[in-house]
Design an enzyme around this catalytic site. Sequence first.
Site, PDB file in Angstrom:
ATOM      1  N   LYS A   1     -11.066  -7.111  -3.066  1.00 47.70           N
ATOM      2  CA  LYS A   1     -12.236  -6.228  -2.932  1.00 47.70           C
ATOM      3  C   LYS A   1     -11.944  -4.853  -3.496  1.00 47.70           C
ATOM      4  CE  LYS A   1     -12.780  -8.463   1.457  1.00 47.70           C
ATOM      5  NZ  LYS A   1     -11.843  -8.469   2.566  1.00 47.70           N
TER       6      LYS A   1
ATOM      7  N   LYS B   1      -3.771 -10.312  -7.369  1.00 46.61           N
ATOM      8  CA  LYS B   1      -4.714 -11.087  -6.554  1.00 46.61           C
ATOM      9  C   LYS B   1      -6.139 -10.578  -6.761  1.00 46.61           C
ATOM     10  CE  LYS B   1      -5.033 -10.093  -2.314  1.00 46.61           C
ATOM     11  NZ  LYS B   1      -5.196  -9.814  -0.913  1.00 46.61           N
TER      12      LYS B   1
ATOM     13  N   LYS C   1       0.848  -1.203   0.000  1.00 47.31           N
ATOM     14  CA  LYS C   1       0.000   0.000   0.000  1.00 47.31           C
ATOM     15  C   LYS C   1       0.880   1.250   0.000  1.00 47.31           C
ATOM     16  CE  LYS C   1      -4.591  -0.818   1.873  1.00 47.31           C
ATOM     17  NZ  LYS C   1      -5.249  -1.545   1.051  1.00 47.31           N
TER      18      LYS C   1
END
Length: 330
Positions: free
Chosen positions: A196, A193, A111
């Site tokens: 969400k 991956k 991140k």
Amino acid sequence: MKRMLSGIKPTGQLHLGNYIGALRHFVASQDEYEMFAFIANLHCITVPQDPQELQKNLKDCVALYLACGLNPNKATIFLQTDVKEHAQLGFIMCCHTYMGELNRMTQFKDKQAKGEKNLSGGLYTYPSLMAADILLYSPDYVPVGEDQKQHVELTRDVAERMNNRYGQLFTVPEPLVAKVGARIMSLSDPTKKMSKSDETNKGCIYLLDDLKVARKKVMSAVTDSIGKVQYDPENQPGIANLMQILSSLSNNRSFADIEEEFKDQGYGVFKKAVADAVCNQLEQIQTRYKEIVESNLIEEVLTQGAQKACLIASAKLDQVQKAIGMEIIK
Ligand code: TYM
């Protein structure tokens, strides 16, 4: 009976990766193990949340646990914040985790590397909270997808460190990561991956996706120009991903068996078989989901689950605080 614990952080809607990598294993394990499955709502707020959306996602997560087959008479299902000990042991674990260890956690590093602004302190320390989630219940095993293995390994390190320092406090748990399906990839970019936070929304199949939408996502999954259905994740990541999905949704059918069936077929036929398997599974889940959201089951299950979880968690927290020398009134 050995004990198992795991959780999901519903920062958005649950998706096929959560189901294949985690949830279906919770369901498969509930007869053989004492299963604890919780909804990690403290973890949700490590990134900004809209309160109304969060409410919906939390309720949907419980409903989906049940719709996927978790049985509240076998498994203990609870909401993390209904057991206050998570936050308290979380702080204690944080004080026993080194910053060097947190700096090595790939999720946070990723991140940060993306240049995301205003990352919260909670996001940085969340592996310590996850350690508390686990260690409060002394599980033998923690079934997770591949991306969470590092956090369970950190949990083991901190547990061992505290056991060495204060005496035997914690059971050191083992991560359980399945050989197939532990890392389902995005359908639109099979090098990433399935998650969400998929911005295009094409690569991620949500468990509550309309079946036509889900089918379309599978049929337009990115593949390659090789044109052979074979398991070669390096050169054919898209096909390998679809094979993992098909295998996971059809009783762990072997890759050799899938290769054999589709050896003379084009990708269209293969994708249709994957789409059928996905849509069959989603349809079953969605039918049960609809019944559950119309009943009072969610509240009942959470109340019953929190009662059982609180007893175990409060005894463990007390033991830890005494061992550290923090308590005065015995
Ligand atoms: P979360 O909510 O990101 O994911 C929930 C579970 O789903 C798995 N998973 C996947 N598996 C296969 N393919 C994918 N694409 C995929 N995406 C997600 C995850 O590995 C996980 O098992 N920190 C945890 C929640 C948590 C937890 C815990 C888990 C909090 N405390 C204690 C176990 C024990 C998380 O964010 O998972």
